[in-house]
Scaffold this active site. Structure first.
Site, PDB file in Angstrom:
ATOM      1  N   THR A 238      42.795  36.565  44.820  1.00 43.33           N
ATOM      2  CA  THR A 238      43.711  37.285  43.564  1.00 43.33           C
ATOM      3  C   THR A 238      44.514  38.519  44.228  1.00 43.33           C
ATOM      4  O   THR A 238      43.830  39.076  45.008  1.00 43.33           O
ATOM      5  CB  THR A 238      42.742  37.783  42.703  1.00 43.33           C
ATOM      6  OG1 THR A 238      42.211  36.337  42.052  1.00 43.33           O
ATOM      7  CG2 THR A 238      43.511  38.316  41.403  1.00 43.33           C
ATOM      8  N   ARG A 266      40.671  24.519  34.565  1.00 40.00           N
ATOM      9  CA  ARG A 266      39.781  25.880  34.746  1.00 40.00           C
ATOM     10  C   ARG A 266      40.837  27.277  34.768  1.00 40.00           C
ATOM     11  O   ARG A 266      41.623  27.207  35.509  1.00 40.00           O
ATOM     12  CB  ARG A 266      38.963  26.044  36.064  1.00 40.00           C
ATOM     13  CG  ARG A 266      38.140  27.163  35.914  1.00 40.00           C
ATOM     14  CD  ARG A 266      38.750  28.005  37.220  1.00 40.00           C
ATOM     15  NE  ARG A 266      37.775  29.101  37.388  1.00 40.00           N
ATOM     16  CZ  ARG A 266      38.155  30.242  38.102  1.00 40.00           C
ATOM     17  NH1 ARG A 266      39.537  30.164  38.468  1.00 40.00           N
ATOM     18  NH2 ARG A 266      37.285  31.389  38.311  1.00 40.00           N
ATOM     19  N   VAL A 267      40.395  27.926  33.809  1.00 44.08           N
ATOM     20  CA  VAL A 267      41.222  29.386  33.996  1.00 44.08           C
ATOM     21  C   VAL A 267      40.162  30.358  34.251  1.00 44.08           C
ATOM     22  O   VAL A 267      39.041  30.490  33.748  1.00 44.08           O
ATOM     23  CB  VAL A 267      41.908  29.518  32.680  1.00 44.08           C
ATOM     24  CG1 VAL A 267      42.602  31.192  32.687  1.00 44.08           C
ATOM     25  CG2 VAL A 267      42.820  28.475  32.674  1.00 44.08           C
ATOM     26  N   GLY A 268      40.597  31.304  35.194  1.00 48.32           N
ATOM     27  CA  GLY A 268      39.483  32.238  35.552  1.00 48.32           C
ATOM     28  C   GLY A 268      39.763  33.710  34.681  1.00 48.32           C
ATOM     29  O   GLY A 268      40.537  33.711  33.578  1.00 48.32           O
ATOM     30  N   THR A 288      39.083  41.160  41.030  1.00 44.81           N
ATOM     31  CA  THR A 288      39.266  40.039  41.952  1.00 44.81           C
ATOM     32  C   THR A 288      37.908  39.618  42.212  1.00 44.81           C
ATOM     33  O   THR A 288      37.072  40.447  42.708  1.00 44.81           O
ATOM     34  CB  THR A 288      40.177  40.142  43.240  1.00 44.81           C
ATOM     35  OG1 THR A 288      39.829  39.289  44.186  1.00 44.81           O
ATOM     36  CG2 THR A 288      39.616  41.559  43.861  1.00 44.81           C
ATOM     37  N   GLY A 291      35.459  34.609  38.890  1.00 39.64           N
ATOM     38  CA  GLY A 291      36.118  34.852  37.531  1.00 39.64           C
ATOM     39  C   GLY A 291      35.300  34.709  36.222  1.00 39.64           C
ATOM     40  O   GLY A 291      35.291  35.497  35.324  1.00 39.64           O
TER      41      GLY A 291
END
Length: 371
Positions: A238, A266-268, A288, A291
């Site tokens: 990130t 998937r979303v962090g 970072t 997540g």
């Protein structure tokens, strides 16, 4: 830690100690102080020390695995990112503009897991997330699951400034991008051979793992993909920036390509306001790391909350969350943070974190390892 960074941070700590205490010993003195402070030709408090802090990801970053050429290239882009944001701040520009400019530089580089250098999902695609937040107003914008937006940080800002919403995802977010004139690219733009090979190694490792019989007494079934999706080479790439402008306003922005071999949309933490990105009047944070942990522990907001409710200084607050709370939970990663006085914190609990700082003196300080 490089000498310039040590000087910058130690100077910030010293300056904080030298701030006026604002206490008086008599009623007459207090009234005189109030009169002076209300005078138009007197400054009641010192201006904040403005500046910008950036990160390019944390995780398993080993000295022996980073060639001199690669290290030099990474440091060069980090310095370029700092300069892009700093040049805006030096001219009296806003922290939002500075954060956007700094993040865009890293999104355009194949060296970082954001924009051009985004990793691949299990299905061989690139899915991009980003968020930005204005500390003064607490307005925020975030986007997730993008496939065509060249600079997700630009779209996140458009969501914040040109829509009544905070978060947009997938095809809807990209339709909004078209309407706002945000630059779109063919998905092939995000292809890099390095990231593609990382996916192939992750898929092969996953396949072998699924074919290996579990040891006696161990649970059946393969290890979940999100634990260490790229084996021992995993890195949370990130990118992010936080800035304080000369008007005293804070902002934070973060952008990512997610995790290699991720599945199921998937979303962090990056686009989750309060988890990977957060800013208010006192504190700005960009994170970072792994997540899922940053979401569960609302890391970015927790750091600012400890300052607000416990009256802790920035460094102590950030260290408590990253080096204690996250470590006990098993979450790996780090943060960059800045407060309204220009103090900076950059703790991480992994082996390395790409990071840098530039203050009013215009000296770029960049680091990777625990130096």
């Amino acid at each position: 830690m490089p000498a310039p960074l040590r000087r910058a941070l130690s100077a910030a700590a010293l300056a904080a100690l030298l701030l006026p205490l604002g206490c008086s010993t008599s009623l007459t003195t207090r009234r005189e102080d109030e009169k002076r402070m209300s005078s138009s030709d007197d400054v009641s408090k010192p201006a904040p020390r403005w500046g910008i802090v950036i990160h390019g990801g944390a995780g398993v970053i080993k000295r022996e695995s980073l060639s001199p050429e690669r290290e030099a290239a990474v440091r060069a882009v980090l310095a370029e990112s700092l300069q892009a944001g700093h040049s805006i701040l030096a001219k009296g520009g806003s922290s939002l503009d500075a954060v956007t400019a700094a993040v865009r530089v890293m999104e355009d580089s194949p060296l970082f897991n954001a924009g051009k250098g985004a990793v691949f999902t299990h299905d061989g695609k690139n899915e991009l997330d980003a968020a930005i937040m204005n500390g003064r107003t607490r307005e925020a914008g975030s986007v997730a699951g993008l496939h065509h937006v060249k600079n997700p940080i630009v779209l996140a800002r458009a969501v914040m400034e040109k829509s009544p919403h905070v978060m947009m995802i997938g095809a809807g977010a990209e339709e909004f991008a078209k309407q706002q004139g945000v630059e779109l690219v063919d998905p092939g733009y995000f292809y890099t051979e390095e990231r593609w090979q990382s996916l192939q190694r992750a898929l092969e490792a996953e396949k072998k793992q699924q074919q290996t019989p579990p040891e006696q007494g161990q649970p059946q079934g393969p290890q979940t993909f999100w634990e260490h999706p790229a084996g021992q080479e995993h890195k949370f790439g990130t990118v992010g920036a936080v800035a304080l402008d000369q008007s005293g306003n804070l902002a934070a922005g973060t952008s990512t390509g997610g995790m290699t071999n991720k599945r199921f949309g998937r979303v962090g933490d990056v686009p989750v306001i309060g988890a990977g990105t957060y800013a208010n009047e006192r504190c700005a944070v960009s994170a970072t790391g792994h997540g899922e942990y940053f979401i569960r522990y609302t890391v970015a907001r927790d750091i600012c909350s400890r300052m607000e409710y416990l009256d802790l200084p920035l460094l102590e607050s950030a260290n408590q969350v990253v080096l204690d709370v996250l470590v006990k939970a098993g979450g790996e990663g780090g943060v960059i943070a800045m407060d309204a006085q220009g103090n900076v914190a950059m703790p991480f609990n992994s082996s390395g974190m790409y990071r840098g700082y530039m203050g009013p003196d215009g000296v770029a300080a960049v680091a990777i390892f625990k130096e």
